[in-house]
Write a protein that holds these residues in place. Sequence first.
Motif, PDB file in Angstrom:
ATOM      1  N   LEU A 258       0.853  -1.170  -0.069  1.00 52.77           N
ATOM      2  CA  LEU A 258       0.006  -0.110   0.161  1.00 52.77           C
ATOM      3  C   LEU A 258       0.790   1.099   0.020  1.00 52.77           C
ATOM      4  CD1 LEU A 258      -2.833  -1.255   2.455  1.00 52.77           C
ATOM      5  CD2 LEU A 258      -2.877  -1.176  -0.146  1.00 52.77           C
ATOM      6  N   PRO A 259       0.489   2.363  -0.391  1.00 54.51           N
ATOM      7  CA  PRO A 259       1.153   3.700  -0.327  1.00 54.51           C
ATOM      8  C   PRO A 259       1.967   3.907   0.619  1.00 54.51           C
ATOM      9  CG  PRO A 259      -1.222   3.869  -1.314  1.00 54.51           C
ATOM     10  CD  PRO A 259      -1.109   2.742  -0.574  1.00 54.51           C
ATOM     11  N   GLN A 260       1.660   3.643   1.848  1.00 57.60           N
ATOM     12  CA  GLN A 260       2.439   4.162   3.082  1.00 57.60           C
ATOM     13  C   GLN A 260       3.816   3.460   3.144  1.00 57.60           C
ATOM     14  OE1 GLN A 260      -0.434   2.289   3.384  1.00 57.60           O
ATOM     15  NE2 GLN A 260      -0.404   1.211   5.247  1.00 57.60           N
ATOM     16  N   ILE A 261       4.273   2.470   2.304  1.00 59.12           N
ATOM     17  CA  ILE A 261       5.564   1.740   2.458  1.00 59.12           C
ATOM     18  C   ILE A 261       6.607   2.410   2.094  1.00 59.12           C
ATOM     19  CG2 ILE A 261       6.641   0.002   1.051  1.00 59.12           C
ATOM     20  CD1 ILE A 261       4.602  -1.019   3.049  1.00 59.12           C
ATOM     21  N   ALA A 262       6.377   3.562   1.286  1.00 64.66           N
ATOM     22  CA  ALA A 262       7.772   4.206   0.855  1.00 64.66           C
ATOM     23  C   ALA A 262       8.043   4.696   2.326  1.00 64.66           C
ATOM     24  CB  ALA A 262       7.211   5.269  -0.065  1.00 64.66           C
ATOM     25  N   GLU A 263       7.154   5.704   2.863  1.00 62.77           N
ATOM     26  CA  GLU A 263       7.312   6.188   4.139  1.00 62.77           C
ATOM     27  C   GLU A 263       7.957   5.206   5.398  1.00 62.77           C
ATOM     28  OE1 GLU A 263       4.960   9.039   7.686  1.00 62.77           O
ATOM     29  OE2 GLU A 263       4.161   8.268   5.835  1.00 62.77           O
ATOM     30  N   LEU A 264       7.203   3.805   5.343  1.00 66.17           N
ATOM     31  CA  LEU A 264       7.614   2.886   6.166  1.00 66.17           C
ATOM     32  C   LEU A 264       9.133   2.682   6.123  1.00 66.17           C
ATOM     33  CD1 LEU A 264       4.467   0.831   6.508  1.00 66.17           C
ATOM     34  CD2 LEU A 264       5.150   2.410   8.082  1.00 66.17           C
ATOM     35  N   ALA A 265       9.617   2.503   4.797  1.00 59.18           N
ATOM     36  CA  ALA A 265      10.856   1.860   4.492  1.00 59.18           C
ATOM     37  C   ALA A 265      11.998   3.031   4.913  1.00 59.18           C
ATOM     38  CB  ALA A 265      10.973   1.663   2.934  1.00 59.18           C
ATOM     39  N   GLY A 266      11.548   4.412   4.636  1.00 66.47           N
ATOM     40  CA  GLY A 266      12.324   5.323   4.874  1.00 66.47           C
ATOM     41  C   GLY A 266      12.546   5.427   6.476  1.00 66.47           C
ATOM     42  N   ASP A 267      11.534   5.393   7.197  1.00 65.94           N
ATOM     43  CA  ASP A 267      11.653   5.187   8.742  1.00 65.94           C
ATOM     44  C   ASP A 267      12.676   4.231   9.210  1.00 65.94           C
ATOM     45  OD1 ASP A 267      10.000   7.416   8.775  1.00 65.94           O
ATOM     46  OD2 ASP A 267       8.283   6.163   9.241  1.00 65.94           O
ATOM     47  N   ALA A 268      12.469   2.795   8.534  1.00 65.15           N
ATOM     48  CA  ALA A 268      13.295   1.753   8.851  1.00 65.15           C
ATOM     49  C   ALA A 268      14.813   1.978   8.772  1.00 65.15           C
ATOM     50  CB  ALA A 268      12.937   0.557   8.273  1.00 65.15           C
TER      51      ALA A 268
ATOM     52  N   MET B 294      -4.682  -1.972  10.027  1.00 61.64           N
ATOM     53  CA  MET B 294      -5.658  -2.857   9.219  1.00 61.64           C
ATOM     54  C   MET B 294      -5.387  -2.675   7.737  1.00 61.64           C
ATOM     55  SD  MET B 294      -8.952  -2.757  11.518  1.00 61.64           S
ATOM     56  CE  MET B 294     -10.316  -3.735  10.238  1.00 61.64           C
ATOM     57  N   GLY B 295      -5.051  -1.792   7.064  1.00 60.43           N
ATOM     58  CA  GLY B 295      -4.687  -1.823   5.512  1.00 60.43           C
ATOM     59  C   GLY B 295      -5.930  -1.253   4.948  1.00 60.43           C
ATOM     60  N   LEU B 296      -6.896  -0.419   5.654  1.00 63.48           N
ATOM     61  CA  LEU B 296      -8.130   0.095   5.149  1.00 63.48           C
ATOM     62  C   LEU B 296      -7.711   1.601   4.667  1.00 63.48           C
ATOM     63  CD1 LEU B 296     -10.645  -1.561   7.460  1.00 63.48           C
ATOM     64  CD2 LEU B 296     -10.088  -2.089   5.141  1.00 63.48           C
ATOM     65  N   LEU B 297      -7.189   2.245   5.767  1.00 63.03           N
ATOM     66  CA  LEU B 297      -6.642   3.367   5.332  1.00 63.03           C
ATOM     67  C   LEU B 297      -5.160   3.537   5.074  1.00 63.03           C
ATOM     68  CD1 LEU B 297      -8.697   5.387   7.983  1.00 63.03           C
ATOM     69  CD2 LEU B 297      -9.399   4.838   5.670  1.00 63.03           C
ATOM     70  N   TYR B 298      -4.701   4.873   4.498  1.00 66.51           N
ATOM     71  CA  TYR B 298      -3.097   5.371   4.486  1.00 66.51           C
ATOM     72  C   TYR B 298      -3.284   6.645   4.445  1.00 66.51           C
ATOM     73  CZ  TYR B 298      -3.548   6.955  -0.259  1.00 66.51           C
ATOM     74  OH  TYR B 298      -3.832   7.635  -1.424  1.00 66.51           O
ATOM     75  N   THR B 299      -1.997   7.155   4.886  1.00 67.36           N
ATOM     76  CA  THR B 299      -1.730   8.578   5.116  1.00 67.36           C
ATOM     77  C   THR B 299      -1.002   9.126   4.069  1.00 67.36           C
ATOM     78  OG1 THR B 299       0.065   7.843   6.625  1.00 67.36           O
ATOM     79  CG2 THR B 299      -1.892   8.362   7.798  1.00 67.36           C
ATOM     80  N   PRO B 300      -1.498   9.818   2.916  1.00 71.68           N
ATOM     81  CA  PRO B 300      -0.652  10.341   1.921  1.00 71.68           C
ATOM     82  C   PRO B 300      -0.014  11.479   2.372  1.00 71.68           C
ATOM     83  CG  PRO B 300      -3.028  11.079   1.776  1.00 71.68           C
ATOM     84  CD  PRO B 300      -2.967   9.941   3.004  1.00 71.68           C
ATOM     85  N   GLU B 301      -0.217  12.117   3.489  1.00 75.93           N
ATOM     86  CA  GLU B 301       0.518  13.374   4.000  1.00 75.93           C
ATOM     87  C   GLU B 301       0.202  13.375   5.445  1.00 75.93           C
ATOM     88  OE1 GLU B 301      -0.704  17.396   3.054  1.00 75.93           O
ATOM     89  OE2 GLU B 301      -1.968  16.533   1.397  1.00 75.93           O
ATOM     90  N   HIS B 302       1.030  14.142   6.427  1.00 74.99           N
ATOM     91  CA  HIS B 302       0.635  14.314   7.931  1.00 74.99           C
ATOM     92  C   HIS B 302      -0.825  14.932   7.944  1.00 74.99           C
ATOM     93  CE1 HIS B 302       1.742  14.570  11.761  1.00 74.99           C
ATOM     94  NE2 HIS B 302       1.301  15.866  12.144  1.00 74.99           N
TER      95      HIS B 302
END
Length: 405
Positions: free
Chosen positions: A210-220, A364-372
């Motif tokens: 899902l779209p939040q992956i880029a942010e999660l990877a950067g945080d990791a 749950m993967g029902l929402l994502y955060t495109p921006e803060h």
Amino acid sequence: MDSIRNPYTPNAGASPEIIVGRDEHKRAFDMLLQRLQRGRTEQSMIMTGLRGVGKTVLLNEFGEMARAAHWEVLEIEASKHSDVHFRQTIASLLKGALLRLSPRARWSDIGRRAAQVVTSFAATVDQQGTWSLSWDVEAAEGLADHGNLAMDLTDVFVAVGEAARERQRGVALLIDEVQFLSAVQLEALIQGVHKTVQKKLPLTFVGAGLPQIAELAGDAKSYAERLFKFPKIDSLSESEAEQALLEPAQTEGVVFDRGALDLARSITKGYPYFIQELGYQVWEIAEGPTLTREDVEQAREVYETKLDSSFFRVRLDRATPLQTAYMRAMAELGPDAQKASDVARVMGRESTQLGPTRAELIDMGLLYTPEHGYAAFTVPDFDKFMLRAVPSLNVPPVQKRSKKK
């Protein structure tokens, strides 16, 4: 028309008869394989996008391309499992890859060393006791036995990558639903791949989520943005959507007239899964061999009912009453990403009260955060479904905490 000949495939992850609009991504993956095979480096990729845009289909296509290039392909659908389970899964897959790279009787020192490192990686203890790979290969000492997943996975990736290079082969780890990996697991994967890049080994990890992956990877890992490309898999262009509708039918001698094609494209908005579902339903009700606008109109109700009862409903059924109310409030505000404070206002609550609910829906993967501060649905047209499925907003009362005696 004959259902057996129906060329449309509205199934989760099922490859359509014709894959369109993804040539750029396939070329990028092919270049990745070829450069790694030659001992050169290349950014890997983690594809992001909403549900139903074809990420899994494209990941499966990558698997076929890698197999055609004689790479070992390890495929995982991530889920919320413990680090122990994750370690066991990776160890089992790498064991199989080593045995396919070379039979045990022909293992070189490098191959045997890789097997020992895999054994060491697998030799972890959980609450039920020791789990093993069930093969008589002794564990390596001092490698993949640190008890730290990132360090251990790095050791095992390097060892298996060296074994693959010796055999002039490669190993591709393809992981779907990457957003369900824990932070520790994602960090370990990124760190392990980073080391294989430094050593120019033919081992890579390609993911989809899902779209939040880029942010999660950067945080990791801060260097993830340099290690990976994050291509966005989106809806098809108008011409691509027409191609996705037309070509499967043409393989069976059936054509769309202009009115049917324009209406079908308008209904589906270019979303690959919607195209497959609508195409399937039109085929089922039409007499053919020319599909008309009237055929599409007649199929539309069945198409929407099918989406409501399966594609959409399965997600809503997982939600609690408060989570349902949160999504219904978002839908009332429209299809775009919604600010948390605006959703809270519609629900008559404070943002701080609803923060945990919003976080649960993201988890749950029902929402994502495109921006803060904003959240959006991970499924296209889910706002319209919520308005149909939940006609009125019903916010559960605030649960008062019982006073301690």
